[in-house]
Design an enzyme around this catalytic site. Structure first.
Site, PDB file in Angstrom:
ATOM      1  N   GLU A   1      82.148  -0.946  21.230  1.00 37.11           N
ATOM      2  CA  GLU A   1      83.273  -0.837  20.301  1.00 37.11           C
ATOM      3  C   GLU A   1      82.846  -1.183  18.874  1.00 37.11           C
ATOM      4  OE1 GLU A   1      86.785  -1.935  23.537  1.00 37.11           O
ATOM      5  OE2 GLU A   1      85.761  -3.524  22.416  1.00 37.11           O
TER       6      GLU A   1
ATOM      7  N   ASP B   1      88.181   7.903  21.927  1.00 37.58           N
ATOM      8  CA  ASP B   1      87.897   7.663  23.343  1.00 37.58           C
ATOM      9  C   ASP B   1      87.200   8.873  23.963  1.00 37.58           C
ATOM     10  OD1 ASP B   1      88.400   6.115  25.940  1.00 37.58           O
ATOM     11  OD2 ASP B   1      89.382   8.027  26.360  1.00 37.58           O
TER      12      ASP B   1
ATOM     13  N   GLU C   1      62.605   3.800  -3.000  1.00 38.91           N
ATOM     14  CA  GLU C   1      62.770   2.410  -3.412  1.00 38.91           C
ATOM     15  C   GLU C   1      64.112   2.208  -4.116  1.00 38.91           C
ATOM     16  OE1 GLU C   1      62.714  -0.687  -3.157  1.00 38.91           O
ATOM     17  OE2 GLU C   1      60.599  -1.142  -3.563  1.00 38.91           O
TER      18      GLU C   1
ATOM     19  N   HIS D   1      53.162   1.800   0.591  1.00 35.98           N
ATOM     20  CA  HIS D   1      52.206   2.611  -0.155  1.00 35.98           C
ATOM     21  C   HIS D   1      51.074   1.755  -0.721  1.00 35.98           C
ATOM     22  CE1 HIS D   1      53.650   1.028  -4.004  1.00 35.98           C
ATOM     23  NE2 HIS D   1      54.871   1.141  -3.509  1.00 35.98           N
TER      24      HIS D   1
END
Length: 394
Positions: A52, A126, A274, A198
Site C-alpha cells: 500500500e 485495486d 548532476e 566519472h
C-alpha cells in the site's frame, strides 16, 4: 493562478501477507475525474502495508512528473496509511518508517491531503494491484493494456518517465546469476547497479562545484587514465551487461571508455545528470561561503533549499533519482548495469537504498572514478554491496 488539483487513488495487496505482492495507483484530474496516469508493479514477497505504501509513492511520483505544483487529494482504503501519513497515528513498524519518509519527500506536506475511502470506491487502484500480482505470478511485470511493449521506450521518453511501472518494457527472461557481485539465491535474481563516478576534470582536484548548469568540462589527462583503468577492471570482472550514462561530457567520456572495452553501447539517461548548482558553479566551498554565506548555510540545513540561482534542491534531485532508478530497474530487470554518474546522484542512490535521511549525503566520500554497487531484490528491498572502491586505480 489557481494550482491544478489531482486526485490520487492508490492500493496494494499481498496474497499471503506476506506473500506475492503488488500495487496500483491512478492519478485523476481534480476537475473532470478523468484518469490521466496509471502505475502498477509486482514487488515480489511483501506485506499488504508495504504494498500500500509503495502504491502511494508511485501515485505521488506520477503526479509530480505531471505537475509538481499541483494540490493533491490522496484517497486510499487503508486506514493505517491515511492516518499515519496525516500525522494522527505514529509509525512504529520499521518497514513502514522509510516508506513513509520517502512518500513525504515527493511533495511538500502543504500540497497533500489524505482521505479514507471504502474499498468499493477504490476499484481502479485495486484492479491495477491485482493485475500486477497476476503478472508477477506469471513471471512477468505489469504492462499498461492497449500499449504494445515495443513502443514502451518511446512512450517513456515522450512522457518524461512518469513512473517506471507506467511504461515498463517486457523483460521477462532472466539469465543465470553472473560472476562478480554475488547474489543470494534465496532472494531470487537481483538487479545490480554498479555506480561509477566519472574520472577527474580540471575542476575535480580543486574541489570546485561542477553541476549540470556549469561549463560541462571534459576529462583531464588523469581522468582519461582513470576511465581506462575502470574499463580494464570491468572487462576483467565480466559481469556488466549494459552501460547507462549521464548526458554530461565527463560521464559520457568515462562510459564510452568502458563500453568500448566491453563491446557495449552507451545509453544516455537524462535523470543521471548532476545537480544544478546555479551561481555556485565553478566556485570552491570557501568561495561560496564567502559570497553566499546565508544561502550556503540554509542549503546545508535543509534538503529543500536550492543553491543560489538554481532551480533544483537535493529533495528535487532525490525525486528525480527515484524515478530514474525505477525506470532503469524496469528496463534491466535481473541484470548487472553500469551507471556512470556524478557525486550527488550516486550518493542519493546509496542513501535511498539504505533508507537514510537526506543529510546522509554529507557523510559519504566519493572519489573520482570510484565504484559503488547496490542490489535490488524482487521483494522491494535493496542492499549496498560496495562504497567508494578505488582499488582499480592502484
Amino acid at each position: 493562478m489557481t494550482a491544478r488539483r489531482f486526485i490520487i487513488e492508490a492500493d496494494g495487496g499481498s496474497r499471503g501477507n506476506p506473500g506475492p505482492a503488488g500495487y496500483g495507483a491512478v492519478v485523476r484530474d481534480g476537475d473532470t475525474g478523468m484518469i490521466i496516469a496509471e502505475a502498477a508493479e509486482f514487488i515480489g514477497r511483501a506485506t499488504n502495508n508495504v504494498a500500500e505504501y509503495k502504491g502511494l509513492i508511485a501515485g505521488l511520483r506520477a503526479a509530480y512528473e505531471i505537475d509538481p505544483s499541483a494540490a493533491l487529494d490522496v484517497r486510499m482504503d487503508s486506514k493505517l496509511v491515511v492516518e499515519q501519513m496525516s500525522g494522527r497515528w505514529k509509525i512504529k513498524h520499521p518497514d513502514m518508517q522509510p516508506l513513509a519518509a520517502e512518500a513525504r519527500t515527493v511533495f511538500p506536506r502543504s500540497q497533500v491531503t489524505y482521505s479514507w475511502i471504502p474499498r468499493e470506491r477504490n476499484k481502479d487502484a485495486d484492479r491495477l494491484a491485482n493485475e500486477a500480482m497476476d503478472a508477477g505470478q506469471a513471471g512477468r511485470q505489469w504492462e499498461p493494456k492497449g500499449r504494445p511493449a515495443a513502443g514502451a521506450a518511446a512512450v517513456a521518453d515522450a512522457a518524461g518517465g512518469v513512473d517506471a511501472a507506467v511504461v515498463v518494457e517486457a523483460e521477462s527472461e532472466t539469465a543465470a546469476p553472473k560472476a562478480g557481485w554475488s547474489q543470494a539465491a534465496d532472494l531470487g535474481i537481483a538487479t545490480t547497479f554498479v555506480l561509477l563516478r566519472h574520472g577527474e576534470t580540471a575542476l575535480t582536484p580543486q574541489k570546485r562545484f561542477s553541476g549540470s548548469g556549469g561549463s560541462d568540462p571534459e576529462l583531464s589527462e588523469k581522468g582519461l587514465w582513470q576511465a581506462e583503468r575502470a574499463a580494464e577492471a570491468f572487462a576483467a570482472r565480466g559481469s556488466v551487461e549494459a552501460v547507462v550514462s549521464s548526458p554530461m561530457r565527463r560521464t559520457r567520456q568515462t562510459a564510452e571508455a568502458v563500453a568500448r572495452r566491453l563491446g557495449l553501447e552507451v545509453r544516455i539517461e537524462e535523470g543521471l545528470r548532476e545537480l544544478d548548482f546555479g551561481d555556485w558553479e565553478g566556485l570552491t566551498f570557501a568561495e561560496v561561503q564567502q559570497r553566499h554565506p546565508e544561502d550556503l548555510n540554509a542549503w546545508l540545513a535543509s534538503s529543500r533549499v536550492k543553491p543560489t540561482g538554481s532551480n533544483e534542491s537535493l529533495a528535487t534531485l532525490s525525486q528525480r533519482i527515484g524515478v530514474t532508478r525505477d525506470r532503469v530497474l524496469a528496463r534491466y530487470a535481473g541484470k548487472t548495469v553500469l551507471l556512470v554518474s556524478h557525486v550527488s546522484p550516486i550518493k542519493t542512490l546509496v542513501r535511498l537504498a539504505l533508507g537514510a535521511p537526506p543529510d546522509a549525503v554529507y557523510r559519504m566520500e566519493l572519489s573520482a572514478a570510484s565504484v559503488c554497487a547496490v542490489q535490488y531484490y524482487s521483494d522491494g528491498n535493496a542492499s549496498l554491496r560496495l562504497l567508494n572502491d578505488t582499488s582499480h586505480l592502484r
